[in-house]
Design an enzyme around this catalytic site. Structure first.
Site, PDB file in Angstrom:
ATOM      1  N   HIS A  54       0.835  -1.193   0.000  1.00 54.93           N
ATOM      2  CA  HIS A  54       0.000   0.000   0.000  1.00 54.93           C
ATOM      3  C   HIS A  54       0.869   1.243   0.000  1.00 54.93           C
ATOM      4  O   HIS A  54       1.713   1.408   0.898  1.00 54.93           O
ATOM      5  CB  HIS A  54      -0.911  -0.010   1.233  1.00 54.93           C
ATOM      6  CG  HIS A  54      -1.828   1.165   1.321  1.00 54.93           C
ATOM      7  ND1 HIS A  54      -1.810   2.047   2.381  1.00 54.93           N
ATOM      8  CD2 HIS A  54      -2.775   1.631   0.467  1.00 54.93           C
ATOM      9  CE1 HIS A  54      -2.713   2.985   2.193  1.00 54.93           C
ATOM     10  NE2 HIS A  54      -3.310   2.750   1.037  1.00 54.93           N
ATOM     11  N   ARG A 154       5.337  17.558  -1.343  1.00 60.05           N
ATOM     12  CA  ARG A 154       5.067  16.136  -1.582  1.00 60.05           C
ATOM     13  C   ARG A 154       4.745  15.468  -0.248  1.00 60.05           C
ATOM     14  O   ARG A 154       5.605  15.334   0.617  1.00 60.05           O
ATOM     15  CB  ARG A 154       6.291  15.459  -2.212  1.00 60.05           C
ATOM     16  CG  ARG A 154       6.131  13.924  -2.393  1.00 60.05           C
ATOM     17  CD  ARG A 154       5.098  13.618  -3.442  1.00 60.05           C
ATOM     18  NE  ARG A 154       5.012  12.187  -3.743  1.00 60.05           N
ATOM     19  CZ  ARG A 154       3.998  11.406  -3.395  1.00 60.05           C
ATOM     20  NH1 ARG A 154       2.987  11.901  -2.699  1.00 60.05           N
ATOM     21  NH2 ARG A 154       3.976  10.132  -3.730  1.00 60.05           N
ATOM     22  N   TYR A 335       9.854   3.629  -4.133  1.00 61.84           N
ATOM     23  CA  TYR A 335      10.819   4.435  -4.877  1.00 61.84           C
ATOM     24  C   TYR A 335      11.914   3.550  -5.467  1.00 61.84           C
ATOM     25  O   TYR A 335      13.056   3.536  -5.028  1.00 61.84           O
ATOM     26  CB  TYR A 335      11.402   5.523  -3.978  1.00 61.84           C
ATOM     27  CG  TYR A 335      10.388   6.585  -3.629  1.00 61.84           C
ATOM     28  CD1 TYR A 335      10.109   7.629  -4.507  1.00 61.84           C
ATOM     29  CD2 TYR A 335       9.694   6.537  -2.429  1.00 61.84           C
ATOM     30  CE1 TYR A 335       9.168   8.594  -4.201  1.00 61.84           C
ATOM     31  CE2 TYR A 335       8.743   7.506  -2.109  1.00 61.84           C
ATOM     32  CZ  TYR A 335       8.489   8.521  -3.002  1.00 61.84           C
ATOM     33  OH  TYR A 335       7.554   9.468  -2.694  1.00 61.84           O
TER      34      TYR A 335
END
Length: 490
Positions: A54, A154, A335
């Site tokens: 998730h 962000r 990432y």
């Protein structure tokens, strides 16, 4: 259309009747149960295997054991078809009709974790409200230092409420020993350090990869998920040394410095970067000479210059020295990059986490320069031009502290090249942590259909001409030549 709101398809006689599940049974599969269930609309899902992947980490555990609908009304970023499609893979049955009212599960009230988020500047280009994600507007990319108000934002979750006076940073050494520091401790005990550093999201220019190659997952950032600021704080190396860690003789069993934020975000950097005298990793408490804004990590955050911004953890609350990298979703899965042939269900452990960034550049502005304007004539004289011209400006940047040494520009889609002027700046730091601004002025008569820019760093790394060779389904590290149609100039 969201799961649970889709009209049921006609069922063949040999199709099994969907399992009917009472809400009482769903509640048994909550946070502490070995398997985790949620309902959405009138459908039930076992999301146990989804939780590790998730993107919001374990925040999803707030909803398990009940309906997810009211949480998705808050976390509106989930309301899109690709999320609905993923959820359908975990469908296990329907809510028993006895627990429905007008065909739906009754929703309770939940606390809105975003209710105390700070107000934002209206100039920011917003991609999502909850969590808030916005890029620096193009017109604000024209200065060497980005203002605090328009620095890109962000977030993966909400902005936590942190009291700077009471907040403590805990440093946990590899032997389990801990030491605490307040913000006041950092300011009084350690030498202040200031660096100029660019932060760039790994998804900067993801929109371009989608448009010029294939569809990518994630927020479709343009060229503004990057900003530059002056950061002030104390060196991480100094704090670790004070806590008792031998920064000049790192033990073999310590490989990573893990960081944990107040809202549970986690990431890590290699220990070699953390203790490097010239690595300039800071625990920062000021941004452009002012206390960190709430959106940017007040009261303290990590600044790991040269690395992807995802490693510069905000609202820093804990540092752990470990033999392994952070176990968070954002380190182990989110990432990373994979080959152009790899789809959306990769072997996440087969790829390393993104750390240093590749070379990057973009055109941020271009305009006509007229010989009929006295101000423009002065600019033309500087460049030895006597005819109507066009001026282009932009940024260039490379990770790891590698200095950009050249910016190549073209007015005919890369058929011929020229070198842009690299503009002077007053960047601070042991290495080239900040972007380099550039400018190019050319006669209008030489302008073709497409302007193109590419940068070259001191290791002679340069940008690929196209996106397809380095396409990845997450759209990370999108760094192909930036192309802009010349007809768009003003």
């Amino acid at each position: 259309m969201a799961p649970g709101n889709t009209p049921e398809a006609p069922r063949r006689d040999d199709t099994p009747e969907p399992r009917k599940i009472r809400l009482e049974e769903v509640r048994k599969h909550g946070r502490d149960a070995p398997t985790k269930w949620i309902s959405k609309g009138s459908r039930v899902y076992d999301i146990t295997d989804w939780i590790p992947g998730h993107p919001g980490g374990e925040v999803i555990l707030r909803a398990v054991g009940g309906p997810v609908d009211q949480y998705w009304n808050i976390f509106t970023i989930h309301k899109k078809q690709d999320v609905y499609d993923i959820l359908e893979d975990f469908y296990i049955g329907d809510v028993d009709p006895r627990d429905l009212e007008n065909g739906q599960v009754l929703l309770g009230q939940v606390d809105d974790p975003f209710k105390n988020d700070p107000e934002r500047d209206s100039r920011l280009v917003v991609h999502s409200d909850r969590p808030f994600n916005a890029e620096t507007p193009t017109e604000e990319l024209g200065s060497f230092t980005t203002s605090n108000e328009t620095f890109y934002v962000r977030h993966h979750m909400w902005v936590p409420e942190v009291d700077g006076k009471d907040h403590k940073l805990v440093v946990e050494l590899n032997d389990g020993e801990e030491k605490e520091y307040s913000l006041d401790d950092l300011k009084k005990k350690f030498t202040k350090a200031t660096i100029t550093a660019t932060l760039q999201c790994s998804g900067n220019r993801r929109k371009h990869m989608t448009e010029e190659s294939r569809s990518t997952n994630g927020l479709q950032w343009d060229i503004g998920a990057i900003s530059n600021a002056e950061w002030t704080g104390v060196r991480l190396r100094d704090v670790l040394a004070d806590a008792g860690f031998p920064v000049s003789d790192v033990p073999d069993d310590v490989k990573h410095a893990q960081f944990v934020g107040a809202e549970a975000y986690g990431a890590s950097i290699p220990i070699d970067k953390a203790v490097d005298k010239r690595g300039d990793v800071l625990i920062a408490y000021e941004m452009n000479g002012k206390p960190l804004p709430a959106d940017h990590g007040y009261p303290m955050r990590v600044i790991a210059p040269g690395n992807v911004a995802a490693r510069s953890v905000k609202w820093l609350g804990r540092i752990v020295l470990s033999d392994e990298e952070s176990t968070s979703q954002w380190q182990r899965r989110d990432y990373k990059c994979f080959g152009p042939n790899i789809g959306g269900n990769p072997d996440w452990d087969s790829a390393p986490a993104i750390q240093e960034m590749p070379v990057q550049s973009a055109i941020t502005s271009f305009r006509d320069v007229s010989t009929h304007s006295s101000r423009d004539r002065q600019l033309l004289q500087v460049y030895g031009l006597e005819e109507d011209s066009v001026t282009l400006e932009g940024y260039s940047y490379s990770g790891g502290g590698r200095r950009v040494i050249r910016v190549d520009v073209s007015a005919d889609n890369g058929q011929s090249w020229h070198q842009a002027e690299l503009l002077p700046d007053d960047a601070k730091g042991a290495k080239a942590w900040a972007w380099r601004r550039w400018r190019w002025v050319l006669p209008k008569s030489q302008v073709g259909r497409w302007f193109v820019v590419k940068a070259v760093d001191e290791a002679y790394n340069t940008q690929p001409s196209e996106f397809e060779p380095h396409y990845n389904f997450r759209g990370n590290l999108a760094s192909a030549w930036h192309r802009v149609a010349s007809r768009k100039r003003t």
